[in-house]
Design an enzyme around this catalytic site. Sequence first.
Site, PDB file in Angstrom:
ATOM      1  N   THR A   8      32.303  35.758  38.169  1.00 53.69           N
ATOM      2  CA  THR A   8      31.554  35.205  39.282  1.00 53.69           C
ATOM      3  C   THR A   8      32.271  35.637  40.560  1.00 53.69           C
ATOM      4  O   THR A   8      33.457  35.965  40.536  1.00 53.69           O
ATOM      5  CB  THR A   8      31.454  33.664  39.246  1.00 53.69           C
ATOM      6  OG1 THR A   8      32.765  33.110  39.242  1.00 53.69           O
ATOM      7  CG2 THR A   8      30.691  33.200  38.016  1.00 53.69           C
ATOM      8  N   SER A   9      31.535  35.624  41.667  1.00 55.60           N
ATOM      9  CA  SER A   9      32.091  36.113  42.928  1.00 55.60           C
ATOM     10  C   SER A   9      33.024  35.122  43.595  1.00 55.60           C
ATOM     11  O   SER A   9      33.957  35.508  44.274  1.00 55.60           O
ATOM     12  CB  SER A   9      30.967  36.464  43.902  1.00 55.60           C
ATOM     13  OG  SER A   9      30.181  37.487  43.348  1.00 55.60           O
TER      14      SER A   9
END
Length: 184
Positions: A8-9
């Site tokens: 995930t970012s």
Amino acid sequence: MKIGYARTSTLDQTAGLEAQRRELQAAGCEKVFEEQVSSVDHTKREKLAQALDYVRDGDTLTVAKLDRLARSTAHLLDLVETLETKGAALHVLDLNLDTSTSTGRLMLTVLGGIAQFEREIMLERQREGIAKAKAEGKYKGRKPTAQAKADDMRRLSAEGRTRKQIAEMLGVSERSVYRVFSAA
């Protein structure tokens, strides 16, 4: 062996990371590498590098979605080439895409190109929207945090702190500290 990679970012996207983990485990991944880091600078993705290092001949690197792996077609194809060099393949779960077949490799290239195109169009629209908002006086950008801490920077400097120490203490970049002092 199936090896999973989840990303995930940002750190606050825990639900997304958990969902990817569940999908990878359900797909039979025996080992899963996870990280929470932006894909923009793919050189800082340590867990991806570890996963690629871990992969052996006959293994499959599995991801839940293509955008969790790469942002550009060039980077995607580099990753696939690295896997192929090691005798491994890539499997993208949501597309049911497997690079161990010629059709899978073709589809990966086409879909990677489309994904990159979509991202570039989105960024172009974002830039246009910002330019329009600026022209209308509605967009001010974010408040400069380093300038707001200029007095603290000067005080710490007077106490004999180095630029690096000041940056660490105030949670700003060293470059910002230098910028404040050069403007004074």
